[in-house]
Design a protein around this motif. Structure first.
Motif, PDB file in Angstrom:
ATOM      1  N   LYS A  76       0.848  -1.194   0.000  1.00 20.85           N
ATOM      2  CA  LYS A  76       0.000   0.000   0.000  1.00 20.85           C
ATOM      3  C   LYS A  76       0.883   1.243   0.000  1.00 20.85           C
ATOM      4  O   LYS A  76       1.951   1.273   0.582  1.00 20.85           O
ATOM      5  CB  LYS A  76      -0.896   0.046   1.244  1.00 20.85           C
ATOM      6  N   CYS A  77       0.407   2.285  -0.630  1.00 24.79           N
ATOM      7  CA  CYS A  77       1.174   3.516  -0.793  1.00 24.79           C
ATOM      8  C   CYS A  77       0.672   4.573   0.192  1.00 24.79           C
ATOM      9  O   CYS A  77      -0.529   4.705   0.393  1.00 24.79           O
ATOM     10  CB  CYS A  77       1.003   3.983  -2.233  1.00 24.79           C
ATOM     11  N   VAL A  78       1.586   5.318   0.808  1.00 28.29           N
ATOM     12  CA  VAL A  78       1.227   6.457   1.652  1.00 28.29           C
ATOM     13  C   VAL A  78       2.087   7.650   1.260  1.00 28.29           C
ATOM     14  O   VAL A  78       3.213   7.504   0.790  1.00 28.29           O
ATOM     15  CB  VAL A  78       1.404   6.176   3.156  1.00 28.29           C
ATOM     16  N   THR A  79       1.542   8.830   1.433  1.00 28.36           N
ATOM     17  CA  THR A  79       2.281  10.074   1.233  1.00 28.36           C
ATOM     18  C   THR A  79       2.782  10.522   2.597  1.00 28.36           C
ATOM     19  O   THR A  79       2.001  10.632   3.540  1.00 28.36           O
ATOM     20  CB  THR A  79       1.374  11.144   0.614  1.00 28.36           C
ATOM     21  N   VAL A  80       4.079  10.772   2.715  1.00 27.62           N
ATOM     22  CA  VAL A  80       4.713  11.092   3.988  1.00 27.62           C
ATOM     23  C   VAL A  80       5.207  12.535   3.958  1.00 27.62           C
ATOM     24  O   VAL A  80       5.877  12.945   3.008  1.00 27.62           O
ATOM     25  CB  VAL A  80       5.891  10.122   4.257  1.00 27.62           C
ATOM     26  N   VAL A  81       4.880  13.310   5.009  1.00 28.21           N
ATOM     27  CA  VAL A  81       5.315  14.704   5.145  1.00 28.21           C
ATOM     28  C   VAL A  81       6.210  14.777   6.372  1.00 28.21           C
ATOM     29  O   VAL A  81       5.766  14.494   7.487  1.00 28.21           O
ATOM     30  CB  VAL A  81       4.112  15.660   5.297  1.00 28.21           C
ATOM     31  N   LYS A  82       7.490  15.147   6.169  1.00 26.67           N
ATOM     32  CA  LYS A  82       8.469  15.220   7.259  1.00 26.67           C
ATOM     33  C   LYS A  82       9.075  16.610   7.329  1.00 26.67           C
ATOM     34  O   LYS A  82       9.053  17.357   6.368  1.00 26.67           O
ATOM     35  CB  LYS A  82       9.618  14.234   7.013  1.00 26.67           C
ATOM     36  N   GLY A  83       9.645  16.929   8.487  1.00 28.35           N
ATOM     37  CA  GLY A  83      10.428  18.150   8.638  1.00 28.35           C
ATOM     38  C   GLY A  83       9.643  19.371   9.042  1.00 28.35           C
ATOM     39  O   GLY A  83      10.172  20.479   9.003  1.00 28.35           O
ATOM     40  N   LEU A  84       8.394  19.212   9.458  1.00 26.29           N
ATOM     41  CA  LEU A  84       7.609  20.365   9.893  1.00 26.29           C
ATOM     42  C   LEU A  84       8.002  20.743  11.316  1.00 26.29           C
ATOM     43  O   LEU A  84       8.005  19.909  12.207  1.00 26.29           O
ATOM     44  CB  LEU A  84       6.112  20.030   9.843  1.00 26.29           C
ATOM     45  N   ALA A  85       8.329  21.997  11.527  1.00 23.48           N
ATOM     46  CA  ALA A  85       8.717  22.474  12.849  1.00 23.48           C
ATOM     47  C   ALA A  85       7.480  22.992  13.567  1.00 23.48           C
ATOM     48  O   ALA A  85       7.315  24.191  13.793  1.00 23.48           O
ATOM     49  CB  ALA A  85       9.781  23.559  12.735  1.00 23.48           C
ATOM     50  N   LEU A  86       6.578  22.076  13.936  1.00 20.88           N
ATOM     51  CA  LEU A  86       5.339  22.418  14.624  1.00 20.88           C
ATOM     52  C   LEU A  86       5.210  21.564  15.875  1.00 20.88           C
ATOM     53  O   LEU A  86       5.757  20.472  15.946  1.00 20.88           O
ATOM     54  CB  LEU A  86       4.126  22.162  13.714  1.00 20.88           C
ATOM     55  N   ASP A  87       4.455  22.066  16.859  1.00 20.18           N
ATOM     56  CA  ASP A  87       4.205  21.262  18.048  1.00 20.18           C
ATOM     57  C   ASP A  87       3.127  20.225  17.745  1.00 20.18           C
ATOM     58  O   ASP A  87       2.578  20.183  16.645  1.00 20.18           O
ATOM     59  CB  ASP A  87       3.827  22.147  19.232  1.00 20.18           C
ATOM     60  N   GLY A  88       2.817  19.381  18.699  1.00 19.66           N
ATOM     61  CA  GLY A  88       1.921  18.256  18.472  1.00 19.66           C
ATOM     62  C   GLY A  88       0.519  18.642  18.043  1.00 19.66           C
ATOM     63  O   GLY A  88      -0.046  18.048  17.129  1.00 19.66           O
ATOM     64  N   GLU A  89      -0.053  19.657  18.704  1.00 22.15           N
ATOM     65  CA  GLU A  89      -1.423  20.049  18.380  1.00 22.15           C
ATOM     66  C   GLU A  89      -1.505  20.673  16.990  1.00 22.15           C
ATOM     67  O   GLU A  89      -2.423  20.390  16.211  1.00 22.15           O
ATOM     68  CB  GLU A  89      -1.971  21.032  19.415  1.00 22.15           C
ATOM     69  N   ALA A  90      -0.542  21.523  16.641  1.00 19.53           N
ATOM     70  CA  ALA A  90      -0.535  22.161  15.327  1.00 19.53           C
ATOM     71  C   ALA A  90      -0.274  21.124  14.235  1.00 19.53           C
ATOM     72  O   ALA A  90      -0.847  21.213  13.144  1.00 19.53           O
ATOM     73  CB  ALA A  90       0.519  23.263  15.275  1.00 19.53           C
ATOM     74  N   LEU A  91       0.564  20.143  14.531  1.00 16.27           N
ATOM     75  CA  LEU A  91       0.849  19.089  13.564  1.00 16.27           C
ATOM     76  C   LEU A  91      -0.397  18.237  13.317  1.00 16.27           C
ATOM     77  O   LEU A  91      -0.697  17.883  12.174  1.00 16.27           O
ATOM     78  CB  LEU A  91       2.001  18.218  14.071  1.00 16.27           C
ATOM     79  N   ALA A  92      -1.149  17.935  14.379  1.00 15.94           N
ATOM     80  CA  ALA A  92      -2.381  17.165  14.230  1.00 15.94           C
ATOM     81  C   ALA A  92      -3.414  17.946  13.423  1.00 15.94           C
ATOM     82  O   ALA A  92      -4.116  17.382  12.574  1.00 15.94           O
ATOM     83  CB  ALA A  92      -2.937  16.793  15.598  1.00 15.94           C
TER      84      ALA A  92
END
Length: 120
Positions: A57-73
């Motif tokens: 299965k294929c997923v799109t992965v986003v890395k390297g965001l400098a955000l805290d947990g709530e903003a990332l969610a």
């Protein structure tokens, strides 16, 4: 018995477990709050597609965001709704189910980030 600078009180009958770093009760620990305040990420937003370890299965992965947990969610929820698919946020990485690299790149650029396509 060995004397150590890192040793100390581990449990108190009055307050319970003690944090080994700040030597405060775990309920009032100050070192966890300061660790969560520093966002993990190098500031370069990388968008890639992965299939390894996912049963093909294929997923799109986003890395390297400098955000805290709530903003990332919250950002993960926006990206999943923009792509119309499911996904998750794990360890500072946003995963969106399916091959949605172009849609995620466009959504991140619209939100003010500067994403880069990583991988092939």
């Amino acid at each position: 018995m060995k004397n150590s600078s890192s040793g100390g009180l581990v449990y108190s009958t009055e307050t319970g477990r003690m944090c080994p770093d700040c030597r405060q009760p775990v309920a009032a620990c100050t070192c966890k709050a300061s660790a969560k305040a520093a966002p993990a990420g190098d500031g370069v937003v990388r968008v890639s597609r992965q299939t390894k370890g996912r049963g093909g299965k294929c997923v799109t992965v986003v890395k390297g965001l400098a955000l805290d947990g709530e903003a990332l969610a919250a950002l993960g929820k926006q990206l999943r709704s923009a792509c119309g698919s499911g996904g998750t946020v794990k360890d500072g990485v946003i995963e969106v189910q399916g091959d949605h690299c172009d849609a995620v790149l466009a959504a991140l650029a619209r939100l003010g980030h500067q994403p880069k396509r990583a991988g092939a």
